[in-house]
Design a protein around this motif. Structure first.
Motif, PDB file in Angstrom:
ATOM      1  N   GLU A   1     -13.363   0.491  -1.770  1.00  0.00           N
ATOM      2  CA  GLU A   1     -12.825   1.335  -0.635  1.00  0.00           C
ATOM      3  C   GLU A   1     -12.672   2.659  -1.052  1.00  0.00           C
ATOM      4  N   GLY A   2     -12.787   3.165  -2.363  1.00  0.00           N
ATOM      5  CA  GLY A   2     -12.694   4.626  -2.647  1.00  0.00           C
ATOM      6  C   GLY A   2     -11.174   4.913  -2.889  1.00  0.00           C
ATOM      7  N   HIS A   3     -10.907   6.306  -3.165  1.00  0.00           N
ATOM      8  CA  HIS A   3      -9.806   6.870  -3.361  1.00  0.00           C
ATOM      9  C   HIS A   3      -9.716   8.371  -2.969  1.00  0.00           C
TER      10      HIS A   3
ATOM     11  N   CYS B   1      -4.646   7.119   1.005  1.00  0.00           N
ATOM     12  CA  CYS B   1      -4.660   7.140   2.037  1.00  0.00           C
ATOM     13  C   CYS B   1      -3.849   6.621   3.227  1.00  0.00           C
ATOM     14  N   TYR B   2      -3.555   6.744   4.418  1.00  0.00           N
ATOM     15  CA  TYR B   2      -2.632   5.870   5.171  1.00  0.00           C
ATOM     16  C   TYR B   2      -3.245   5.675   6.607  1.00  0.00           C
ATOM     17  N   GLU B   3      -4.326   6.084   6.497  1.00  0.00           N
ATOM     18  CA  GLU B   3      -5.262   5.639   7.720  1.00  0.00           C
ATOM     19  C   GLU B   3      -6.361   4.849   7.520  1.00  0.00           C
ATOM     20  N   SER B   4      -6.891   3.841   8.054  1.00  0.00           N
ATOM     21  CA  SER B   4      -8.184   3.099   7.905  1.00  0.00           C
ATOM     22  C   SER B   4      -9.215   4.165   8.341  1.00  0.00           C
ATOM     23  N   VAL B   5     -10.419   3.756   7.783  1.00  0.00           N
ATOM     24  CA  VAL B   5     -11.483   4.652   8.082  1.00  0.00           C
ATOM     25  C   VAL B   5     -12.657   3.510   8.521  1.00  0.00           C
ATOM     26  N   PRO B   6     -13.214   3.538   9.791  1.00  0.00           N
ATOM     27  CA  PRO B   6     -14.156   2.717  10.033  1.00  0.00           C
ATOM     28  C   PRO B   6     -15.274   2.511   9.382  1.00  0.00           C
ATOM     29  N   VAL B   7     -16.117   1.557   9.229  1.00  0.00           N
ATOM     30  CA  VAL B   7     -17.594   1.375   8.330  1.00  0.00           C
ATOM     31  C   VAL B   7     -18.539   0.643   9.027  1.00  0.00           C
ATOM     32  N   ASN B   8     -19.819   1.150   8.877  1.00  0.00           N
ATOM     33  CA  ASN B   8     -20.871   0.439   9.585  1.00  0.00           C
ATOM     34  C   ASN B   8     -22.010   0.113   8.468  1.00  0.00           C
ATOM     35  N   PHE B   9     -21.929  -1.163   7.916  1.00  0.00           N
ATOM     36  CA  PHE B   9     -23.049  -1.626   6.901  1.00  0.00           C
ATOM     37  C   PHE B   9     -23.285  -2.932   7.251  1.00  0.00           C
ATOM     38  N   ARG B  10     -24.505  -3.181   6.660  1.00  0.00           N
ATOM     39  CA  ARG B  10     -25.016  -4.757   6.606  1.00  0.00           C
ATOM     40  C   ARG B  10     -24.803  -5.382   5.480  1.00  0.00           C
ATOM     41  N   LEU B  11     -24.221  -6.620   5.330  1.00  0.00           N
ATOM     42  CA  LEU B  11     -23.802  -7.311   4.012  1.00  0.00           C
ATOM     43  C   LEU B  11     -24.847  -8.187   3.756  1.00  0.00           C
ATOM     44  N   VAL B  12     -25.462  -8.224   2.373  1.00  0.00           N
ATOM     45  CA  VAL B  12     -26.204  -9.203   1.841  1.00  0.00           C
ATOM     46  C   VAL B  12     -25.492  -9.523   0.575  1.00  0.00           C
TER      47      VAL B  12
ATOM     48  N   GLU C   1     -10.973  13.612  -8.678  1.00  0.00           N
ATOM     49  CA  GLU C   1     -11.847  13.723  -7.373  1.00  0.00           C
ATOM     50  C   GLU C   1     -11.650  12.499  -6.542  1.00  0.00           C
ATOM     51  N   GLU C   2     -12.277  13.024  -5.285  1.00  0.00           N
ATOM     52  CA  GLU C   2     -12.177  11.937  -4.282  1.00  0.00           C
ATOM     53  C   GLU C   2     -13.478  11.179  -4.382  1.00  0.00           C
ATOM     54  N   ARG C   3     -13.499   9.852  -4.255  1.00  0.00           N
ATOM     55  CA  ARG C   3     -14.536   9.020  -4.434  1.00  0.00           C
ATOM     56  C   ARG C   3     -14.526   8.159  -3.003  1.00  0.00           C
ATOM     57  N   ALA C   4     -15.689   7.947  -2.446  1.00  0.00           N
ATOM     58  CA  ALA C   4     -15.965   7.327  -1.240  1.00  0.00           C
ATOM     59  C   ALA C   4     -15.860   5.862  -1.419  1.00  0.00           C
ATOM     60  N   GLY C   5     -16.096   5.167  -2.593  1.00  0.00           N
ATOM     61  CA  GLY C   5     -16.094   3.967  -2.623  1.00  0.00           C
ATOM     62  C   GLY C   5     -17.468   3.367  -2.289  1.00  0.00           C
ATOM     63  N   LEU C   6     -17.908   2.127  -2.708  1.00  0.00           N
ATOM     64  CA  LEU C   6     -19.161   1.565  -2.535  1.00  0.00           C
ATOM     65  C   LEU C   6     -19.393   1.193  -1.017  1.00  0.00           C
ATOM     66  N   VAL C   7     -18.448   0.702  -0.312  1.00  0.00           N
ATOM     67  CA  VAL C   7     -18.685   0.274   1.127  1.00  0.00           C
ATOM     68  C   VAL C   7     -19.021   1.518   2.020  1.00  0.00           C
ATOM     69  N   ARG C   8     -18.210   2.418   1.884  1.00  0.00           N
ATOM     70  CA  ARG C   8     -18.537   3.724   2.472  1.00  0.00           C
ATOM     71  C   ARG C   8     -19.943   4.594   2.111  1.00  0.00           C
ATOM     72  N   SER C   9     -20.184   4.109   0.729  1.00  0.00           N
ATOM     73  CA  SER C   9     -21.499   4.820   0.205  1.00  0.00           C
ATOM     74  C   SER C   9     -22.668   3.991   1.088  1.00  0.00           C
ATOM     75  N   ALA C  10     -22.598   2.698   1.670  1.00  0.00           N
ATOM     76  CA  ALA C  10     -23.582   2.021   2.366  1.00  0.00           C
ATOM     77  C   ALA C  10     -23.459   2.188   3.601  1.00  0.00           C
ATOM     78  N   GLU C  11     -22.859   3.035   4.108  1.00  0.00           N
ATOM     79  CA  GLU C  11     -22.787   3.401   5.628  1.00  0.00           C
ATOM     80  C   GLU C  11     -24.133   3.596   6.181  1.00  0.00           C
TER      81      GLU C  11
ATOM     82  N   VAL D   1     -12.035   0.538   5.985  1.00  0.00           N
ATOM     83  CA  VAL D   1     -11.592   0.563   4.642  1.00  0.00           C
ATOM     84  C   VAL D   1     -10.392   1.390   4.543  1.00  0.00           C
ATOM     85  N   MET D   2      -9.494   1.294   3.590  1.00  0.00           N
ATOM     86  CA  MET D   2      -8.260   2.380   3.562  1.00  0.00           C
ATOM     87  C   MET D   2      -8.380   2.733   2.005  1.00  0.00           C
ATOM     88  N   PRO D   3      -9.259   3.796   1.672  1.00  0.00           N
ATOM     89  CA  PRO D   3      -8.852   4.339   0.362  1.00  0.00           C
ATOM     90  C   PRO D   3      -7.712   4.665  -0.155  1.00  0.00           C
ATOM     91  N   LEU D   4      -7.554   4.374  -1.555  1.00  0.00           N
ATOM     92  CA  LEU D   4      -6.116   4.420  -2.029  1.00  0.00           C
ATOM     93  C   LEU D   4      -5.678   5.947  -1.893  1.00  0.00           C
TER      94      LEU D   4
END
Length: 332
Positions: free
Chosen positions: A64-66, A120-131, A76-86, A115-118
């Motif tokens: 989820e990133g931080h 953060c206090y608000e969720s961030v919507p994500v759009n990805f396909r999971l395999v 530094e801020e990191r997006a995390g793998l889920v948001r990287s797959a946007e 996702v809710m990065p470390l």
């Protein structure tokens, strides 16, 4: 077209979650990339993660990133793998090895599509396909308490079984494709006898093991090492007899017969010959295929020549490198 390839094409035309099942090395990541590249998300990123490599305590940050300063060391801020797959595909390999606490986090992400990065206090919507992919029986893992049943039902939407190499109908095509990948499009084709040798083996390591063998053979063939010897070392068995393969081995002009028929007594000796050839000078070229003399004879000649290795090697008709190898081998 094979059944599993048809299933992969069907999966690529949709946006549902796919679970790839198959033995280690059978090509599950290749299948995942195939789905991505033939889907409407092909223009987006393909992000892969081996779930067995997730360090405990870092799963939330990895997925989820931080924000910067969220914890000690977060410079530094990191997006995390889920948001990287946007807009693209998130591939979770070896999903059966994901720790239980991480499974809980993944389940929430899939349910809420946020996702809710470390920090953060608000969720961030994500759009990805999971395999996802696994070589484990997830139902057995559920029964053993190592995998969440609710997550399994989230993942097992469109399961595709990737067959092991030994069961593939397109075995020869796979061999030729791997051989071209290793050597380039201009390389010689493997002959029917070599294909038959490869087809006879069970390949427990599947495509990955086959590629390793072809890479090794590609490197050693110019030194007179045959494919049968490479496979003899790989599987710990005697080379496949030509009559059993049902194909007569092709004759290569100028190659010593004992090399054509797998005359190296063992693969270690074959490597020794490679080393000899790499260091050959002048008259040593004619001796590089000579059979290694017995240890007793070597000791006798060394004694006669008062330990002079150059003279001893010349008397025995072998290279000095070969002699040094035999001495080191028997003294270790």
């Amino acid at each position: 077209m094979n059944r599993h390839e048809s299933m992969l094409r069907i999966a690529a035309n949709s946006d549902i979650s796919v679970l790839l099942l198959g033995e280690s090395g059978s090509g599950k990541e290749v299948a995942a990339r195939f789905i991505h590249e033939h889907s409407q998300r092909a223009g987006g990123p393909f992000v892969a993660l081996n779930c067995g490599a997730i360090a405990r305590g870092l799963a939330e940050s990895i997925l989820e990133g931080h924000r910067k300063g969220a914890f000690t060391g977060a410079g530094e801020e990191r997006a995390g793998l889920v948001r990287s797959a946007e807009g693209g595909t998130l591939f979770l390999d070896e999903i059966g090895e994901m720790p239980l606490e991480t499974q809980c986090k993944l389940l929430r992400i899939l349910q809420e599509r946020t996702v809710m990065p470390l920090g953060c206090y608000e969720s961030v919507p994500v759009n990805f396909r999971l395999v996802c992919a696994t070589n484990r029986d997830l139902r057995s893992e559920i029964a053993a308490g190592r995998f969440r049943e609710d997550l399994f039902f989230r993942l097992n939407v469109f399961p595709v079984k990737i067959p092991p190499l030994r069961d593939r109908e397109d075995f020869e095509r796979i061999v030729h494709e791997l051989w071209r990948d290793v050597n380039g499009a201009s390389a010689r084709m493997l002959n029917p006898y070599e294909i038959a040798l490869l087809r006879k083996k069970p390949w427990p390591g599947n495509v990955r093991q086959l590629k390793n063998v072809l890479q090794r053979f590609s490197l050693l063939q110019s030194y007179g090492v045959t494919l049968s010897k490479v496979m003899d070392e790989e599987f710990g068995e005697a080379p496949l007899p030509q009559k059993e393969a049902g194909i007569v081995a092709p004759h290569r002009t100028g190659a010593p017969e004992h090399l054509m028929m797998g005359g190296f007594r063992n693969f270690e000796f074959a490597y020794e010959r490679v080393c000899d050839r790499c260091g050959e000078r002048g008259g040593e070229r004619a001796r590089r295929y000579a059979a290694s003399p017995g240890w007793n004879l070597i000791c006798t000649e060394l004694a006669k020549n008062e330990g002079n290795r150059s003279v001893t090697a010349q008397k025995l008709g072998i290279s000095r490198g070969c002699l040094n190898y035999q001495i080191k081998k028997h003294r270790s």
